[in-house]
Design a protein around this motif. Structure first.
Motif, short mmCIF file in Angstrom:
data_model
loop_
_atom_site.label_atom_id
_atom_site.label_comp_id
_atom_site.label_asym_id
_atom_site.label_seq_id
_atom_site.Cartn_x
_atom_site.Cartn_y
_atom_site.Cartn_z
N LEU A 108 0.82 -1.21 0.00
CA LEU A 108 0.00 0.00 0.00
C LEU A 108 0.85 1.26 0.00
O LEU A 108 1.87 1.34 0.70
CB LEU A 108 -0.91 0.02 1.23
CG LEU A 108 -2.04 -1.01 1.29
CD1 LEU A 108 -2.77 -0.91 2.62
CD2 LEU A 108 -3.01 -0.81 0.13
N THR A 109 0.42 2.24 -0.77
CA THR A 109 1.13 3.52 -0.79
C THR A 109 0.29 4.59 -0.09
O THR A 109 -0.93 4.43 0.09
CB THR A 109 1.36 3.98 -2.25
OG1 THR A 109 0.09 4.27 -2.87
CG2 THR A 109 2.10 2.92 -3.04
N THR A 110 0.95 5.66 0.30
CA THR A 110 0.25 6.77 0.94
C THR A 110 -0.85 7.32 0.03
O THR A 110 -1.96 7.62 0.48
CB THR A 110 1.25 7.89 1.30
OG1 THR A 110 2.21 7.37 2.22
CG2 THR A 110 0.54 9.08 1.92
N GLN A 111 -0.56 7.40 -1.25
CA GLN A 111 -1.54 7.92 -2.21
C GLN A 111 -2.77 7.03 -2.26
O GLN A 111 -3.91 7.50 -2.29
CB GLN A 111 -0.91 8.03 -3.60
CG GLN A 111 -1.77 8.80 -4.60
CD GLN A 111 -1.97 10.25 -4.20
OE1 GLN A 111 -1.02 10.95 -3.86
NE2 GLN A 111 -3.22 10.71 -4.22
N GLN A 112 -2.57 5.71 -2.25
CA GLN A 112 -3.69 4.78 -2.26
C GLN A 112 -4.57 4.95 -1.02
O GLN A 112 -5.80 4.90 -1.11
CB GLN A 112 -3.18 3.33 -2.32
CG GLN A 112 -2.67 2.89 -3.67
CD GLN A 112 -2.11 1.48 -3.61
OE1 GLN A 112 -1.23 1.18 -2.81
NE2 GLN A 112 -2.63 0.60 -4.46
N LEU A 113 -3.95 5.14 0.12
CA LEU A 113 -4.70 5.29 1.38
C LEU A 113 -5.59 6.52 1.34
O LEU A 113 -6.70 6.50 1.88
CB LEU A 113 -3.72 5.35 2.56
CG LEU A 113 -2.90 4.08 2.80
CD1 LEU A 113 -1.88 4.32 3.92
CD2 LEU A 113 -3.81 2.91 3.16
N HIS A 114 -5.10 7.58 0.75
CA HIS A 114 -5.91 8.81 0.64
C HIS A 114 -6.96 8.68 -0.47
O HIS A 114 -8.11 9.09 -0.29
CB HIS A 114 -5.00 10.01 0.39
CG HIS A 114 -4.19 10.42 1.59
ND1 HIS A 114 -4.76 10.99 2.70
CD2 HIS A 114 -2.87 10.34 1.84
CE1 HIS A 114 -3.82 11.25 3.59
NE2 HIS A 114 -2.65 10.85 3.09
N ASP A 115 -6.58 8.10 -1.59
CA ASP A 115 -7.50 7.98 -2.73
C ASP A 115 -8.70 7.10 -2.41
O ASP A 115 -9.80 7.30 -2.94
CB ASP A 115 -6.77 7.43 -3.96
CG ASP A 115 -5.81 8.43 -4.58
OD1 ASP A 115 -5.88 9.62 -4.21
OD2 ASP A 115 -5.00 8.01 -5.43
N ALA A 116 -8.49 6.10 -1.55
CA ALA A 116 -9.56 5.14 -1.24
C ALA A 116 -10.71 5.76 -0.46
O ALA A 116 -11.76 5.13 -0.29
CB ALA A 116 -8.98 3.95 -0.48
N THR A 117 -10.54 6.99 0.04
CA THR A 117 -11.65 7.65 0.75
C THR A 117 -12.68 8.23 -0.22
O THR A 117 -13.82 8.46 0.16
CB THR A 117 -11.13 8.79 1.65
OG1 THR A 117 -10.54 9.82 0.81
CG2 THR A 117 -10.09 8.30 2.64
N ARG A 118 -12.28 8.47 -1.45
CA ARG A 118 -13.12 9.22 -2.39
C ARG A 118 -14.48 8.58 -2.69
O ARG A 118 -15.48 9.29 -2.79
CB ARG A 118 -12.35 9.45 -3.71
CG ARG A 118 -11.21 10.43 -3.54
CD ARG A 118 -10.43 10.59 -4.84
NE ARG A 118 -9.26 11.46 -4.67
CZ ARG A 118 -8.30 11.60 -5.56
NH1 ARG A 118 -8.37 10.91 -6.71
NH2 ARG A 118 -7.27 12.39 -5.33
N PRO A 119 -14.55 7.25 -2.84
CA PRO A 119 -15.86 6.67 -3.15
C PRO A 119 -16.87 6.80 -2.00
O PRO A 119 -18.06 6.51 -2.19
CB PRO A 119 -15.54 5.18 -3.41
CG PRO A 119 -14.09 5.14 -3.71
CD PRO A 119 -13.49 6.23 -2.90
N PHE A 120 -16.40 7.23 -0.85
CA PHE A 120 -17.26 7.25 0.33
C PHE A 120 -17.60 8.66 0.81
O PHE A 120 -17.87 8.88 1.99
CB PHE A 120 -16.60 6.44 1.46
CG PHE A 120 -16.21 5.06 1.02
CD1 PHE A 120 -17.18 4.11 0.74
CD2 PHE A 120 -14.88 4.73 0.84
CE1 PHE A 120 -16.83 2.84 0.31
CE2 PHE A 120 -14.51 3.46 0.41
CZ PHE A 120 -15.49 2.51 0.15
#
Length: 245
Positions: A108-120
């Motif tokens: 997991l990357t930092t970018q992925q952790l932040h991007d994964a909030t968008r659908p919610f």
């Protein structure tokens, strides 16, 4: 149940008060209501929005005529902070059950952790946890879930105004969520972990605001209890100090 006469110092609570409580861990919302009901002697006491035993923070407790405001308070915007633990799931979506289904999170990357909030964020459909107090056929669904009986729940419309990851300490991520009524943060943890492909569960939760009521204005339950005890003891202490006629 008929209201019995109350102590003179408790009459403001009989008329109606709003008490802002910082609910401690391990207490249920009903435990807090029951304690205040017993100390005040006021029968009409209720809370504006349940917090699970493993969650802390803002609990609005209303007494007397102010219980009529409970639905108004329950409909207000709420703010939460807490932590999700990545790389596993739990049946209850939190730490009331044991983690399982462990997965590697090293990629997991930092970018992925932040991007994964968008659908919610925004108006979304959310599936409530099977281990919740939602009633089906007149009974809370968690009763069936605890017996291993599968219950079919329907997704519900909710609004999440903002969802941000505020700190990363893998496998733990810290979050802040501002949302509308009916949002399950446990479900958000589960869905966030699914979006990342590694699973997640809620490992801590604190409600920091309800509407304009901030947790900084709240008192600990112990402080509220001590205040009520002091109010009831004050007249007796004063009369004990008076000389005999």
């Amino acid at each position: 149940m008929k209201q019995k006469p109350v102590h003179e110092a408790m009459k403001p609570y009989l008329e109606g008060q709003v008490i802002l409580v910082d609910k401690p861990l391990q207490w249920t919302s009903f435990d807090a209501v029951k304690k205040i009901r017993n100390l005040t002697g006021v029968m009409k006491v209720g809370h504006a929005g349940t917090l699970d035993p493993l969650a802390s923070g803002m609990l609005i407790i209303c007494t007397g005529k102010f219980t009529k405001k409970i639905n108004e308070y329950m409909g207000m915007e709420k703010e939460y902070t807490g932590t999700f633990t990545l790389g596993a799931t739990t049946p209850t979506y939190d730490l009331e059950s044991e983690p399982e289904n462990f997965k590697d999170i090293s990629g997991l990357t930092t970018q992925q952790l932040h991007d994964a909030t968008r659908p919610f964020t925004g108006s979304i459909m959310q599936m409530p946890p099977a281990h919740s107090a939602i009633k089906k056929d007149g009974k809370p669904v968690y009763l069936a879930a605890r017996k291993g009986i599968e219950v079919q729940l329907d997704p519900r419309p909710i609004v999440i105004h903002s969802f941000e990851i505020t700190r990363i300490e893998l496998p733990v991520v810290h979050f802040k969520v501002v949302c509308g009524t009916g949002t399950y943060i446990r479900s958000l943890a589960h869905d966030y972990g699914k979006e990342l492909g590694v699973g997640a569960y809620m490992s801590s939760l604190c409600r920091t605001r309800i509407g304009a009521f901030s947790l900084t204005e709240a008192q600990s339950l112990e402080q509220v209890m001590d205040h009520l005890k002091q109010l009831k003891a004050a007249p007796a202490a004063a009369s004990e100090g008076q000389p005999d006629a």
